[in-house]
Design a protein around this motif. Structure first.
Motif, mmCIF file in Angstrom:
data_model
loop_
_atom_site.group_PDB
_atom_site.id
_atom_site.type_symbol
_atom_site.label_atom_id
_atom_site.label_comp_id
_atom_site.label_asym_id
_atom_site.label_seq_id
_atom_site.Cartn_x
_atom_site.Cartn_y
_atom_site.Cartn_z
ATOM 1 N N ALA A 6 6.474 9.681 -11.731
ATOM 2 C CA ALA A 6 7.463 8.518 -11.667
ATOM 3 C C ALA A 6 7.079 7.733 -10.360
ATOM 4 O O ALA A 6 6.925 6.592 -10.363
ATOM 5 N N THR A 7 7.270 8.442 -9.200
ATOM 6 C CA THR A 7 7.049 8.053 -8.062
ATOM 7 C C THR A 7 5.729 7.463 -7.990
ATOM 8 O O THR A 7 5.725 6.444 -7.044
ATOM 9 N N ASP A 8 4.774 8.453 -8.294
ATOM 10 C CA ASP A 8 3.317 8.021 -8.144
ATOM 11 C C ASP A 8 3.094 6.494 -8.824
ATOM 12 O O ASP A 8 2.551 5.668 -8.309
ATOM 13 N N SER A 9 3.660 6.431 -10.177
ATOM 14 C CA SER A 9 3.456 5.270 -10.694
ATOM 15 C C SER A 9 4.227 3.984 -10.197
ATOM 16 O O SER A 9 3.382 2.936 -10.096
ATOM 17 N N LYS A 10 5.436 4.275 -9.459
ATOM 18 C CA LYS A 10 5.840 3.068 -8.832
ATOM 19 C C LYS A 10 5.295 2.661 -7.728
ATOM 20 O O LYS A 10 4.985 1.428 -7.222
ATOM 21 N N ARG A 11 4.467 3.967 -6.962
ATOM 22 C CA ARG A 11 3.635 3.452 -5.838
ATOM 23 C C ARG A 11 2.492 2.681 -6.172
ATOM 24 O O ARG A 11 2.135 1.632 -5.325
ATOM 25 N N GLU A 12 1.821 2.914 -7.234
ATOM 26 C CA GLU A 12 0.464 2.572 -7.763
ATOM 27 C C GLU A 12 0.754 0.826 -8.173
ATOM 28 O O GLU A 12 0.048 0.225 -7.991
ATOM 29 N N GLN A 13 2.292 0.817 -8.764
ATOM 30 C CA GLN A 13 2.463 -0.597 -9.171
ATOM 31 C C GLN A 13 2.659 -1.374 -7.973
ATOM 32 O O GLN A 13 2.446 -2.479 -7.792
ATOM 33 N N PHE A 14 3.331 -0.922 -6.991
ATOM 34 C CA PHE A 14 3.374 -1.723 -5.839
ATOM 35 C C PHE A 14 2.251 -1.839 -4.857
ATOM 36 O O PHE A 14 2.023 -3.090 -4.538
ATOM 37 N N GLU A 19 -1.800 -5.818 -3.666
ATOM 38 C CA GLU A 19 -3.153 -6.461 -3.574
ATOM 39 C C GLU A 19 -3.434 -7.714 -4.341
ATOM 40 O O GLU A 19 -3.941 -8.649 -3.876
ATOM 41 N N LYS A 20 -2.814 -7.935 -5.474
ATOM 42 C CA LYS A 20 -2.601 -9.364 -6.239
ATOM 43 C C LYS A 20 -2.040 -10.463 -5.321
ATOM 44 O O LYS A 20 -2.651 -11.538 -5.409
ATOM 45 N N SER A 21 -1.061 -10.195 -4.443
ATOM 46 C CA SER A 21 -0.471 -11.228 -3.850
ATOM 47 C C SER A 21 -1.464 -11.583 -2.598
ATOM 48 O O SER A 21 -0.982 -12.296 -1.679
ATOM 49 N N GLY A 22 -2.495 -10.597 -2.183
ATOM 50 C CA GLY A 22 -3.241 -10.894 -0.994
ATOM 51 C C GLY A 22 -2.796 -10.262 0.297
ATOM 52 O O GLY A 22 -3.292 -10.357 1.200
ATOM 53 N N VAL A 23 -1.569 -9.528 0.153
ATOM 54 C CA VAL A 23 -0.942 -8.789 1.271
ATOM 55 C C VAL A 23 -1.930 -7.875 1.906
ATOM 56 O O VAL A 23 -2.409 -7.865 3.078
ATOM 57 N N LEU A 24 -2.692 -7.070 1.222
ATOM 58 C CA LEU A 24 -3.331 -6.194 1.555
ATOM 59 C C LEU A 24 -4.813 -6.622 2.191
ATOM 60 O O LEU A 24 -5.195 -6.190 3.300
ATOM 61 N N ASP A 25 -5.266 -7.523 1.853
ATOM 62 C CA ASP A 25 -6.443 -8.348 2.316
ATOM 63 C C ASP A 25 -6.208 -8.931 3.611
ATOM 64 O O ASP A 25 -6.691 -8.780 4.478
ATOM 65 N N THR A 26 -4.808 -9.593 3.714
ATOM 66 C CA THR A 26 -4.448 -10.345 4.998
ATOM 67 C C THR A 26 -4.224 -9.142 5.963
ATOM 68 O O THR A 26 -4.478 -9.284 7.248
ATOM 69 N N LEU A 27 -3.329 -8.110 5.688
ATOM 70 C CA LEU A 27 -3.336 -7.137 6.477
ATOM 71 C C LEU A 27 -4.584 -6.483 7.167
ATOM 72 O O LEU A 27 -4.521 -6.149 8.266
ATOM 73 N N THR A 28 -5.444 -6.230 6.363
ATOM 74 C CA THR A 28 -6.485 -5.409 6.459
ATOM 75 C C THR A 28 -7.487 -6.454 7.402
ATOM 76 O O THR A 28 -7.941 -6.116 8.511
ATOM 77 N N LYS A 29 -7.482 -7.672 7.406
ATOM 78 C CA LYS A 29 -8.188 -8.619 8.240
ATOM 79 C C LYS A 29 -7.609 -8.546 9.605
ATOM 80 O O LYS A 29 -8.181 -8.796 10.681
#
Length: 101
Positions: A6-14, A19-29
């Protein structure tokens, strides 16, 4: 074991949400920009705040204010130029027609 999934599933959803909202891409850049910075800033956090703010989409109201400021700067420069010309004309007239007390 069920709690772990359940914890792993919540993490994956988050993670997918970020990723969808572009946060990961922006942080990476931004982190890559910090990594590639030849002279590391004193405050990495300030660097991140500054660059993330720059990467955020513009609010239409902010953009309108930027345009207004640009227009006001142009008007200000025009008024300064007109003032300079008028001062020069006044100086010429004062020399041509001096006030006699």
């Amino acid at each position: 074991m069920a709690h772990y999934k359940a914890t792993d599933s919540k993490r994956e959803q988050f993670r997918r949400y970020l990723e969808k909202s572009g946060v990961l891409d922006t942080l990476t850049k931004v982190l890559v920009a910090l990594y590639e910075e030849p002279e590391k800033p004193n405050s990495a956090l300030d660097f991140l705040k500054h660059h993330i703010g720059a990467a955020a989409p513009e609010n239409p109201e902010v953009e309108a204010l930027r345009l207004e400021v640009a227009e006001m700067k142009e008007k200000y420069e025009a008024v300064l130029e007109e003032n300079k010309k008028l001062k020069a004309k006044l100086l010429i007239h004062e020399r041509t027609f001096p006030l006699i007390p």
